[in-house]
Design a protein around this motif. Structure first.
Motif, PDB file in Angstrom:
ATOM      1  N   HIS A   1       0.844  -1.201   0.000  1.00 56.42           N
ATOM      2  CA  HIS A   1       0.000   0.000   0.000  1.00 56.42           C
ATOM      3  C   HIS A   1       0.883   1.257   0.000  1.00 56.42           C
ATOM      4  O   HIS A   1       1.492   1.598   1.014  1.00 56.42           O
ATOM      5  CB  HIS A   1      -0.881  -0.077   1.261  1.00 56.42           C
ATOM      6  CG  HIS A   1      -1.909   0.993   1.410  1.00 56.42           C
ATOM      7  ND1 HIS A   1      -2.970   0.867   2.278  1.00 56.42           N
ATOM      8  CD2 HIS A   1      -2.052   2.209   0.851  1.00 56.42           C
ATOM      9  CE1 HIS A   1      -3.720   1.942   2.235  1.00 56.42           C
ATOM     10  NE2 HIS A   1      -3.187   2.789   1.378  1.00 56.42           N
TER      11      HIS A   1
ATOM     12  N   HIS B   1       1.373   5.384  -2.150  1.00 53.35           N
ATOM     13  CA  HIS B   1       0.755   6.422  -2.997  1.00 53.35           C
ATOM     14  C   HIS B   1       1.817   7.240  -3.721  1.00 53.35           C
ATOM     15  O   HIS B   1       2.927   7.417  -3.219  1.00 53.35           O
ATOM     16  CB  HIS B   1      -0.095   7.353  -2.137  1.00 53.35           C
ATOM     17  CG  HIS B   1      -1.264   6.670  -1.493  1.00 53.35           C
ATOM     18  ND1 HIS B   1      -2.498   6.624  -2.080  1.00 53.35           N
ATOM     19  CD2 HIS B   1      -1.380   5.989  -0.330  1.00 53.35           C
ATOM     20  CE1 HIS B   1      -3.337   5.944  -1.302  1.00 53.35           C
ATOM     21  NE2 HIS B   1      -2.688   5.547  -0.228  1.00 53.35           N
TER      22      HIS B   1
ATOM     23  N   HIS C   1      -5.497   6.531  -4.614  1.00 52.76           N
ATOM     24  CA  HIS C   1      -6.866   6.700  -4.116  1.00 52.76           C
ATOM     25  C   HIS C   1      -7.925   6.625  -5.216  1.00 52.76           C
ATOM     26  O   HIS C   1      -7.759   7.209  -6.279  1.00 52.76           O
ATOM     27  CB  HIS C   1      -7.015   8.074  -3.453  1.00 52.76           C
ATOM     28  CG  HIS C   1      -6.324   8.177  -2.140  1.00 52.76           C
ATOM     29  ND1 HIS C   1      -6.731   7.502  -1.025  1.00 52.76           N
ATOM     30  CD2 HIS C   1      -5.241   8.899  -1.750  1.00 52.76           C
ATOM     31  CE1 HIS C   1      -5.944   7.800  -0.010  1.00 52.76           C
ATOM     32  NE2 HIS C   1      -5.021   8.643  -0.421  1.00 52.76           N
TER      33      HIS C   1
ATOM     34  N   GLU D   1      -6.642   1.690  -4.129  1.00 53.41           N
ATOM     35  CA  GLU D   1      -7.311   1.778  -2.824  1.00 53.41           C
ATOM     36  C   GLU D   1      -8.723   2.316  -3.041  1.00 53.41           C
ATOM     37  O   GLU D   1      -8.911   3.491  -3.340  1.00 53.41           O
ATOM     38  CB  GLU D   1      -6.529   2.697  -1.875  1.00 53.41           C
ATOM     39  CG  GLU D   1      -7.185   2.767  -0.496  1.00 53.41           C
ATOM     40  CD  GLU D   1      -6.406   3.608   0.520  1.00 53.41           C
ATOM     41  OE1 GLU D   1      -5.461   4.326   0.119  1.00 53.41           O
ATOM     42  OE2 GLU D   1      -6.770   3.563   1.708  1.00 53.41           O
TER      43      GLU D   1
ATOM     44  N   ASP E   1       1.498   2.450   3.690  1.00 49.80           N
ATOM     45  CA  ASP E   1       0.602   3.533   3.253  1.00 49.80           C
ATOM     46  C   ASP E   1       1.444   4.801   3.015  1.00 49.80           C
ATOM     47  O   ASP E   1       1.053   5.903   3.391  1.00 49.80           O
ATOM     48  CB  ASP E   1      -0.452   3.771   4.352  1.00 49.80           C
ATOM     49  CG  ASP E   1      -1.700   4.460   3.858  1.00 49.80           C
ATOM     50  OD1 ASP E   1      -1.748   4.835   2.666  1.00 49.80           O
ATOM     51  OD2 ASP E   1      -2.619   4.641   4.679  1.00 49.80           O
TER      52      ASP E   1
ATOM     53  N   HIS F   1       3.156   8.024   1.670  1.00 44.33           N
ATOM     54  CA  HIS F   1       2.760   9.146   0.829  1.00 44.33           C
ATOM     55  C   HIS F   1       3.968  10.000   0.440  1.00 44.33           C
ATOM     56  O   HIS F   1       3.886  10.786  -0.479  1.00 44.33           O
ATOM     57  CB  HIS F   1       1.736  10.032   1.533  1.00 44.33           C
ATOM     58  CG  HIS F   1       0.346   9.461   1.565  1.00 44.33           C
ATOM     59  ND1 HIS F   1       0.021   8.297   2.221  1.00 44.33           N
ATOM     60  CD2 HIS F   1      -0.807   9.897   0.997  1.00 44.33           C
ATOM     61  CE1 HIS F   1      -1.282   8.042   2.073  1.00 44.33           C
ATOM     62  NE2 HIS F   1      -1.800   9.003   1.333  1.00 44.33           N
TER      63      HIS F   1
HETATM   64 ZN   LIG Z   1      -3.697   4.826   1.395  1.00 42.12          ZN
END
Ligand SMILES: [Zn+2]
Ligand SMILES: [Zn+2]
Length: 283
Positions: A7, A9, A41, A89, A244, A246
């Motif tokens: 996961h 981004h 996303h 996601e 996750d 970023h």
């Molecule tokens: Zn996420």
């Protein structure tokens, strides 16, 4: 580390992300991961002030850019760069289940991730004042109830993201989510997940947020052991540890610490999906 970070981004694809594909790849190499995925996303219900919703990935463009670059972690040789998988996601709400099911049916993602980012139309990052108005127990049981519903509706989404997302932004010092906050809802969620062969994500971004924003030590910020024991009792065998990420350097962050903690609870099998098929490594 024989782990696939499932996961992450990217800038240009997720409006809240600040890392390029090259930077993410470099980070995964540096951490020595077996593989990583991009999973930007897809949140249909963000209306706010935008003419065009930037929280919805342009899926055909996403495939054009990344599909051919995939490298299966299961086939990786020692000297190869980390494997690379294409994911998405999916931000579930009570209104959009059908549309998200269509995405799952229409595109050959390696897997998709089911996520709940909204409560009564508000997201906890920008609109916390509308969310954290009641006791956490009530809020958390509602949230886990919603996640259980999302898992049921998005049966094809094989990873259930950050069950503890709303604990990241709670103003309370002791905001960690525990099994006792929502026992019936956790049971319903885990039963659905067993049925659908879905995997629980351990989100190290939440662990990091709890540790930084509240009074928890890193160990105290780890996911509640009772939640994980119950997950296993109800048939949960695999976990996935995901950052996750970023921005630069977050990919793989706290993965060794999380894995050590999960090992102490008896979890050693960490999963990902290639072409929708489950793979796992023993760590
Ligand atoms: Zn996420
Ligand atoms: Zn999310």
């Amino acid at each position: 580390m024989k782990l696939v970070d499932t996961h992450n981004h990217l800038t240009g694809w997720s409006p809240d992300a600040e890392q390029t594909f090259g930077q993410l790849t470099a980070s995964a190499c540096e951490r020595g991961l077996l593989g990583f995925a991009v999973s930007d996303h897809f949140d249909l219900d963000v209306t706010a002030e935008f003419e065009e919703n930037p929280w919805v990935v342009d899926i055909p463009a996403y495939f054009d850019t990344f599909y051919e670059r995939r490298r299966m972690p299961s086939r990786r040789k020692e000297s190869d760069p980390p494997g690379f998988l294409l994911s998405l996601e999916l931000g579930w709400t009570r209104q959009n289940g059908k549309q998200l099911q269509e995405i799952n049916a229409s595109y050959p993602f390696d897997y998709t991730i089911a996520a709940v980012h909204f409560y009564n139309g508000y997201d906890p990052y920008s609109n916390g004042e509308h969310i954290y108005t009641e006791k956490l127990g009530r809020l958390y049981s509602d949230i886990i109830g919603l996640i259980a519903q999302s898992a049921e509706e998005l049966a094809e989404s094989r990873i259930i993201a950050h069950y503890d997302f709303f604990s990241r932004y709670a103003p309370q010092m002791e905001s960690k989510m525990t099994y006792r906050h929502a026992p019936d809802e956790f049971d319903a969620l885990f039963r659905t997940m067993r049925e659908n062969e879905q995997i629980l994500e351990i989100n190290t971004r939440t662990i990091d947020a709890l540790h930084r924003r509240t009074c928890y030590s890193l160990e105290e910020a780890m996911p509640d052991a009772d939640i994980l024991r119950r997950y296993r009792e109800l048939g949960g065998r695999f976990l996935t540890v995901a950052s996750d990420a970023h921005s630069i350097g977050q990919n793989g962050h706290l993965a060794p610490e999380a894995v050590a903690y999960l090992n102490s609870l008896g979890f050693h099998e960490f999963a990902w999906f290639e072409d929708k098929k489950l793979h796992y490594s023993r760590v």
